[in-house]
Design an enzyme around this catalytic site. Structure first.
Site, mmCIF file in Angstrom:
data_model
loop_
_atom_site.group_PDB
_atom_site.id
_atom_site.type_symbol
_atom_site.label_atom_id
_atom_site.label_comp_id
_atom_site.label_asym_id
_atom_site.label_seq_id
_atom_site.Cartn_x
_atom_site.Cartn_y
_atom_site.Cartn_z
ATOM 1 N N ASN A 112 0.829 -1.207 0.000
ATOM 2 C CA ASN A 112 0.000 0.000 0.000
ATOM 3 C C ASN A 112 0.875 1.274 0.000
ATOM 4 O OD1 ASN A 112 -2.376 1.641 0.108
ATOM 5 N ND2 ASN A 112 -3.414 -0.134 0.967
ATOM 6 N N ARG A 113 0.277 2.417 0.357
ATOM 7 C CA ARG A 113 0.923 3.706 0.075
ATOM 8 C C ARG A 113 1.649 4.305 1.264
ATOM 9 N NH1 ARG A 113 -3.425 2.787 -3.039
ATOM 10 N NH2 ARG A 113 -3.188 3.329 -5.230
ATOM 11 N N HIS A 138 3.272 0.005 -2.798
ATOM 12 C CA HIS A 138 3.738 -1.387 -2.816
ATOM 13 C C HIS A 138 5.271 -1.515 -2.855
ATOM 14 C CE1 HIS A 138 -0.379 -2.353 -2.979
ATOM 15 N NE2 HIS A 138 -0.553 -2.465 -4.271
ATOM 16 N N HIS A 210 -0.925 -10.108 -3.504
ATOM 17 C CA HIS A 210 -1.813 -9.324 -4.367
ATOM 18 C C HIS A 210 -2.567 -10.190 -5.383
ATOM 19 C CE1 HIS A 210 -3.190 -5.623 -6.194
ATOM 20 N NE2 HIS A 210 -2.480 -4.915 -5.329
ATOM 21 N N TYR A 212 -5.543 -11.509 -7.502
ATOM 22 C CA TYR A 212 -6.822 -10.990 -7.997
ATOM 23 C C TYR A 212 -7.739 -12.199 -8.158
ATOM 24 C CZ TYR A 212 -4.926 -6.406 -9.533
ATOM 25 O OH TYR A 212 -4.375 -5.147 -9.607
ATOM 26 N N ASP A 276 -11.487 0.589 -3.020
ATOM 27 C CA ASP A 276 -10.023 0.497 -2.983
ATOM 28 C C ASP A 276 -9.588 1.092 -1.649
ATOM 29 O OD1 ASP A 276 -7.386 0.202 -3.570
ATOM 30 O OD2 ASP A 276 -7.336 1.594 -5.264
ATOM 31 N N GLN A 313 -7.089 -4.483 2.642
ATOM 32 C CA GLN A 313 -7.381 -3.652 1.478
ATOM 33 C C GLN A 313 -8.288 -4.469 0.573
ATOM 34 O OE1 GLN A 313 -6.125 -0.515 1.191
ATOM 35 N NE2 GLN A 313 -6.677 0.032 -0.901
ATOM 36 N N GLU A 341 -6.198 -7.855 0.348
ATOM 37 C CA GLU A 341 -4.797 -7.759 0.778
ATOM 38 C C GLU A 341 -4.762 -7.537 2.287
ATOM 39 O OE1 GLU A 341 -3.145 -4.551 -1.859
ATOM 40 O OE2 GLU A 341 -5.043 -4.938 -2.859
HETATM 41 C C1 BGC Z 1 -4.133 -0.593 -4.642
HETATM 42 C C2 BGC Z 1 -4.701 0.011 -5.880
HETATM 43 C C3 BGC Z 1 -3.724 -0.253 -6.979
HETATM 44 C C4 BGC Z 1 -3.485 -1.725 -7.097
HETATM 45 C C5 BGC Z 1 -2.369 -2.007 -8.052
HETATM 46 C C6 BGC Z 1 -4.011 -2.046 -4.841
HETATM 47 O O1 BGC Z 1 -3.484 -2.647 -3.704
HETATM 48 O O2 BGC Z 1 -4.892 -0.283 -3.505
HETATM 49 O O3 BGC Z 1 -4.918 1.390 -5.742
HETATM 50 O O4 BGC Z 1 -4.138 0.282 -8.185
HETATM 51 O O5 BGC Z 1 -3.100 -2.251 -5.884
HETATM 52 O O6 BGC Z 1 -2.775 -2.643 -9.138
#
Ligand code: BGC
Length: 376
Positions: A112-113, A138, A210, A212, A276, A313, A341
């Site tokens: 995350n950020r 990330h 991560h 999907y 998100d 997340q 996540e």
């Molecule tokens: C984030 C998204 C981001 C994605 C990357 C997620 O964990 O929260 O904002 O675009 O990861 O593909």
């Protein structure tokens, strides 16, 4: 039976029992676990290998040593038919392209950020590499998703261990960070991910995966009809660049409320950009607890998420737009999949009220997450 026949039978019995006693200490349920390896090419001089773990039911997970990336995850639907429930690519070049939106990979050093990629730790200011609108996402430009991990197979054929040392200064983070991730496939169709790390200087750590997920295994183009439950009464409010404001609003009565199972698409349109966000999990303690479920009624597949982490997340593939071609050349459209996540909160190092993310020398970072699959 004649004498010869009896003798033969006796010899066979002795051979069979000595064989089981001396060399075979494997439980019957363990006997059918297997791990196979397939070459996926090279990056510079390093071999990229895909490891496939299969359990006695045929449930299968494939993982690359590049980024510790889960490329495939085959689990049964209610008819017992296996389907691949994660998005990804057929070959290494897919994963290496710039547009790869972190499909299936391990994420770190800080999932995350981190706002502006800056933080102050023990009186010293640090600047990380920036890769998301002036922020660090990330782990920065070359996070743990873009490196080759050392792979080994702990006993039992149901686990893959990946280790990596991120050097002092990597992406701007302090300290040499020794990281270990063990993926284990259970005979109960659970994929467990155990993370641990140690450091020689204080440093922020927040590791996650991560994947999907689309539990219909691609039969539904989007996950809008999947029903999700999140055991969380609050979430971390964010600004337009998805940086936490520090506020933890209540979800009750809002589109963020997933305390009872709800279709992802039910109120998604009311959330700018789609889901998100980091949900603040209701936890009883620090042990592994069930904190989320996702269910696809069309296939009957149910995924239950257990974790030791305080946050989740929940991301609904908002940035997928149909331009990216995945496995079997399928275009992945918006909301083709969702991520869950497990993590500490975004921007933890700059938010003193959030759970601590600083690992100190002498301490061990530990985190455990289990994605459990079944049908109903
Ligand atoms: C984030 C998204 C981001 C994605 C990357 C997620 O964990 O929260 O904002 O675009 O990861 O593909």
């Amino acid at each position: 039976m004649n004498k010869q026949g009896l003798f033969f039978l006796a010899v066979m019995l002795v051979l069979f029992s000595s064989c089981r006693n001396s060399t075979d200490h494997t439980e019957p349920s363990q006997m059918a676990f297997k791990i196979t390896e397939q070459s996926w090419g090279t990056i510079q001089n390093d071999s990229v290998v895909q490891y496939t773990l299969t359990n006695p039911q045929g449930t299968q997970v494939s993982i690359l040593n590049y980024g510790g990336t889960v490329t495939q995850l085959w689990v049964p639907d209610r008819k017992g038919e296996l389907g691949d429930v994660v998005l990804g690519f057929d070959s290494l070049s897919g994963y290496l392209q710039k547009a790869n939106p972190y499909f299936g990979c391990l994420v770190g050093r800080y999932g995350n950020r981190i706002a502006k990629g800056k933080f102050i730790l023990e009186g010293q200011a640090y600047q990380l590499t920036l890769n998301d609108h002036g922020n660090t996402l990330h782990g920065g430009l070359q996070g743990l998703d873009k490196v080759i991990w050392q792979a080994s197979k702990p006993a039992g054929d149901s686990s893959l261990k990946l280790t990596y040392t991120s050097k002092d200064g990597d992406q701007g983070f302090p300290g040499n960070l020794m990281i270990e991730v063990v993926y284990t496939l259970g005979s109960d169709n659970a994929l467990q991910i155990a993370y641990s790390a140690t450091t020689d200087k204080a440093t922020p750590v927040n590791l996650t995966n991560h994947c999907y997920f689309n539990l219909s295994a691609g039969k539904q183009n989007t996950i809008l009809d999947h029903e999700v439950m999140l055991q969380a009464e609050k979430f971390t409010a964010v600004d337009s660049l998805l940086i936490p404001t520090g506020q933890l609003p209540a979800v009750k009565g809002t589109p963020m409320d997933f305390t009872s199972p709800k279709k992802i698409g039910a109120e998604l349109a009311a959330v700018k950009g789609g889901y998100d966000h980091n949900w603040v999990l209701n936890r009883k303690g620090n042990d592994l607890e069930k904190i989320a479920t996702a269910y696809d009624a069309s296939s009957g597949r149910l995924m239950e998420v257990f974790t030791t982490e305080p946050g989740l997340q929940f991301y609904t593939g908002n940035f997928l737009d149909g331009t990216l071609k995945g496995k079997w050349q399928q275009p992945y459209q918006q909301h083709a999949a969702f991520c869950m996540e497990t993590q500490h909160f975004p921007d933890g190092p700059n938010q003193p009220s959030f759970p601590n993310t600083i690992l100190k020398p002498g301490d061990t970072y530990r985190s455990l997450t289990r994605y459990q699959f079944s049908v109903k």
